[in-house]
Design a protein around this motif. Sequence first.
Motif, PDB file in Angstrom:
ATOM      1  N   SER A 251      -4.768   8.373 -12.206  1.00 40.13           N
ATOM      2  CA  SER A 251      -5.789   9.182 -11.544  1.00 40.13           C
ATOM      3  C   SER A 251      -5.643   9.177 -10.030  1.00 40.13           C
ATOM      4  N   ASP A 252      -5.022   8.130  -9.468  1.00 41.78           N
ATOM      5  CA  ASP A 252      -4.883   8.033  -8.014  1.00 41.78           C
ATOM      6  C   ASP A 252      -3.470   7.559  -7.679  1.00 41.78           C
ATOM      7  N   PRO A 253      -2.456   8.391  -7.917  1.00 37.91           N
ATOM      8  CA  PRO A 253      -1.062   7.961  -7.729  1.00 37.91           C
ATOM      9  C   PRO A 253      -0.712   7.620  -6.293  1.00 37.91           C
ATOM     10  N   TRP A 254      -1.551   8.041  -5.328  1.00 38.27           N
ATOM     11  CA  TRP A 254      -1.277   7.709  -3.935  1.00 38.27           C
ATOM     12  C   TRP A 254      -1.274   6.202  -3.700  1.00 38.27           C
ATOM     13  N   VAL A 255      -1.919   5.458  -4.595  1.00 39.98           N
ATOM     14  CA  VAL A 255      -1.945   3.999  -4.472  1.00 39.98           C
ATOM     15  C   VAL A 255      -0.521   3.437  -4.420  1.00 39.98           C
ATOM     16  N   ILE A 256       0.397   4.071  -5.132  1.00 40.35           N
ATOM     17  CA  ILE A 256       1.774   3.580  -5.197  1.00 40.35           C
ATOM     18  C   ILE A 256       2.407   3.533  -3.812  1.00 40.35           C
ATOM     19  N   PHE A 257       2.028   4.468  -2.934  1.00 38.88           N
ATOM     20  CA  PHE A 257       2.612   4.500  -1.597  1.00 38.88           C
ATOM     21  C   PHE A 257       2.082   3.372  -0.711  1.00 38.88           C
ATOM     22  N   LEU A 258       1.071   2.666  -1.171  1.00 38.14           N
ATOM     23  CA  LEU A 258       0.592   1.481  -0.460  1.00 38.14           C
ATOM     24  C   LEU A 258       1.336   0.222  -0.901  1.00 38.14           C
ATOM     25  N   PHE A 259       2.079   0.298  -2.004  1.00 33.00           N
ATOM     26  CA  PHE A 259       2.712  -0.888  -2.569  1.00 33.00           C
ATOM     27  C   PHE A 259       3.669  -1.590  -1.595  1.00 33.00           C
ATOM     28  N   PRO A 260       4.515  -0.861  -0.833  1.00 38.81           N
ATOM     29  CA  PRO A 260       5.384  -1.578   0.118  1.00 38.81           C
ATOM     30  C   PRO A 260       4.598  -2.349   1.180  1.00 38.81           C
ATOM     31  N   ALA A 261       3.502  -1.778   1.667  1.00 34.44           N
ATOM     32  CA  ALA A 261       2.671  -2.499   2.631  1.00 34.44           C
ATOM     33  C   ALA A 261       2.037  -3.719   1.975  1.00 34.44           C
ATOM     34  N   PHE A 262       1.611  -3.557   0.726  1.00 36.95           N
ATOM     35  CA  PHE A 262       1.058  -4.693  -0.008  1.00 36.95           C
ATOM     36  C   PHE A 262       2.085  -5.826  -0.091  1.00 36.95           C
ATOM     37  N   MET A 263       3.324  -5.494  -0.443  1.00 38.46           N
ATOM     38  CA  MET A 263       4.357  -6.513  -0.618  1.00 38.46           C
ATOM     39  C   MET A 263       4.688  -7.200   0.704  1.00 38.46           C
ATOM     40  N   SER A 264       4.611  -6.465   1.800  1.00 40.14           N
ATOM     41  CA  SER A 264       4.987  -7.037   3.099  1.00 40.14           C
ATOM     42  C   SER A 264       3.921  -7.949   3.688  1.00 40.14           C
ATOM     43  N   SER A 265       2.686  -7.897   3.147  1.00 41.38           N
ATOM     44  CA  SER A 265       1.559  -8.555   3.813  1.00 41.38           C
ATOM     45  C   SER A 265       1.576 -10.078   3.755  1.00 41.38           C
ATOM     46  N   THR A 383      -6.694  -7.249   7.142  1.00 41.44           N
ATOM     47  CA  THR A 383      -7.998  -6.574   7.192  1.00 41.44           C
ATOM     48  C   THR A 383      -7.819  -5.063   7.087  1.00 41.44           C
ATOM     49  N   PHE A 384      -6.796  -4.546   7.750  1.00 39.52           N
ATOM     50  CA  PHE A 384      -6.530  -3.109   7.680  1.00 39.52           C
ATOM     51  C   PHE A 384      -6.122  -2.695   6.270  1.00 39.52           C
ATOM     52  N   CYS A 385      -5.334  -3.526   5.582  1.00 39.74           N
ATOM     53  CA  CYS A 385      -4.949  -3.217   4.195  1.00 39.74           C
ATOM     54  C   CYS A 385      -6.182  -3.168   3.299  1.00 39.74           C
ATOM     55  N   TYR A 386      -7.068  -4.158   3.430  1.00 36.72           N
ATOM     56  CA  TYR A 386      -8.291  -4.173   2.626  1.00 36.72           C
ATOM     57  C   TYR A 386      -9.146  -2.947   2.916  1.00 36.72           C
ATOM     58  N   TRP A 387      -9.290  -2.614   4.180  1.00 38.23           N
ATOM     59  CA  TRP A 387     -10.106  -1.452   4.558  1.00 38.23           C
ATOM     60  C   TRP A 387      -9.515  -0.175   3.975  1.00 38.23           C
ATOM     61  N   SER A 388      -8.192  -0.056   4.001  1.00 36.27           N
ATOM     62  CA  SER A 388      -7.536   1.127   3.440  1.00 36.27           C
ATOM     63  C   SER A 388      -7.798   1.230   1.940  1.00 36.27           C
ATOM     64  N   PHE A 405      -3.491  -5.086  -7.789  1.00 33.46           N
ATOM     65  CA  PHE A 405      -2.161  -4.606  -7.399  1.00 33.46           C
ATOM     66  C   PHE A 405      -1.756  -5.202  -6.050  1.00 33.46           C
ATOM     67  N   TYR A 406      -2.702  -5.189  -5.118  1.00 32.30           N
ATOM     68  CA  TYR A 406      -2.457  -5.703  -3.771  1.00 32.30           C
ATOM     69  C   TYR A 406      -2.014  -7.161  -3.807  1.00 32.30           C
ATOM     70  N   LYS A 407      -2.808  -7.998  -4.495  1.00 29.44           N
ATOM     71  CA  LYS A 407      -2.504  -9.426  -4.523  1.00 29.44           C
ATOM     72  C   LYS A 407      -1.234  -9.714  -5.324  1.00 29.44           C
ATOM     73  N   GLY A 408      -0.987  -8.931  -6.377  1.00 30.15           N
ATOM     74  CA  GLY A 408       0.223  -9.140  -7.157  1.00 30.15           C
ATOM     75  C   GLY A 408       1.477  -8.862  -6.349  1.00 30.15           C
ATOM     76  N   LEU A 409       1.509  -7.724  -5.674  1.00 35.78           N
ATOM     77  CA  LEU A 409       2.679  -7.366  -4.876  1.00 35.78           C
ATOM     78  C   LEU A 409       2.810  -8.258  -3.655  1.00 35.78           C
ATOM     79  N   GLN A 410       1.702  -8.600  -3.052  1.00 40.29           N
ATOM     80  CA  GLN A 410       1.707  -9.507  -1.915  1.00 40.29           C
ATOM     81  C   GLN A 410       2.363 -10.833  -2.295  1.00 40.29           C
TER      82      GLN A 410
END
Length: 486
Positions: A251-265, A383-388, A405-410
């Motif tokens: 339903s919200d595939p744009w989340v996938i484009f946040l995955f690299p930022a999640f992994m880098s955090s 904080t910016f990742c959480y806000w996004s 997803f965020y914590k898993g990739l992180q």
Amino acid sequence: MSIHKTEGDAETAVVEVEQPPVRTGWRGKYDSALVQMVLVSFVCFCCPGMFNALSGLGGGGKQDATTADNGSVALYSTFAVFGFFGGTICNKLGPRLTLSIGSLGYSLYIGSLYSTVITQTKPRENFVIAAGAILGLCAGMLWTAEGSLMLGYATEKTKGRFTALFWMIFNLGAVIGAAIPLATNWNTGETAAASGSTYIAFLVITLVGACIPFLLTKPSNVVRSDGTRVTVERQSTWKSEFKGLFFVLKSDPWVIFLFPAFMSSNWFYSYQFNSMNGSGYFGIRGRTLNNFLYWLAQIFGSFAIGMFLDSNLTRRTRAYGGWFIAFALTSIIFGGNYAAQTSYTRASVLAEGWAPVTVGDSAYAGRAILYMLNGFYDAVFQTFCYWSIGCLSNDIRKLAMIVGFYKGLQSAGAAITFRLDSLKIPYMTILASSWGVLVAGLLIMAPVLYLRVQNHTVEDVVDAAGDVVPERETKDGEHYAADQKV
């Protein structure tokens, strides 16, 4: 009341949680979103806060980081797997039980490190690895529950402040935790590892933190600052919960484009904690003082970015501004890290005759300030990742899954770099990889901010009659519809 919500070819059975009557008096104040969020913050103050204080010493407070590195690899590897499903577990068990079970993993892990102080044997090291794996499961549960409550309890106008306040309280735990080894190890000599009393103090505090979740009220009782109630939906079966996990991506595939930022955090934690602070470059006094300053700087970083993200600018403007701030800080601070790293290598600090930098040395002040700036940066970026994430939804169930997803990739990113450190990869290589994935993550994230973050949130909402209303708008600072007001 049962509601059948159809998404694509799948039908999901949803159970709507009946809203209890609004409580008044002190119970009404206790049910406020702010009070409940502060309680959640103190769970992290006691548990991840103490863990961070110990990790920030480098090598889990030990002179040789190998054991702690192997424990961290096990921790973040299981965290990476179970982080994805943490939201599912939270939605099924409820946030209070999820937080409490998650907290106990921190006590077990710190206890395992203490066991290596008592008896430095191979079985004890294996205990650290096993405890790290268990903590990965527990941390996945704790952090997804925390993230969903923090973002779900805030209004759209206060998500930045709620995130900043959480980060400040959470890191205050790390500051106080860092003060413990600073006090207990100041007179133990510049080459000593953390003392046993340090681990005992951390263990007691984490056990207290595991009890705090039982003080939380049910999410269905919580009232936000704008007078709205927290809407709680729970899937009736584990099968439907796992379906919901994939429906979020559909339903919200744009989340996938946040995955690299999640992994880098968390990718840079290995570099900051072990390469910069725990490498042997500093003695134990410098390491403990650096650790204290690092987490103190996080409080200021989260406050600064939180105030900006909740300023009177439009939400799209705040999204662009937050991205620019994160990108600029990445360039400046990691440029400083590169300049500092050219002066020593893994081999040089291990060579015979190397004298660790002490607090009174002329080189210490500049390196301590740089390490503080790294702490400031970590708070701003996360904080910016959480806000996004909070810009994508107001639904507590969906937020739990995205935070998962965020914590898993992180954690997957952290597992990779701690493994690299355990293999004795050159410090400069770890620094280059950290800098590269941060820049890549921010660049890939940019289109999401442009296309997906609007001045209002659009999402499916279940109305008072139990019908699914698609693409209902919630304007900036408001939640759902007037019929949710109390």
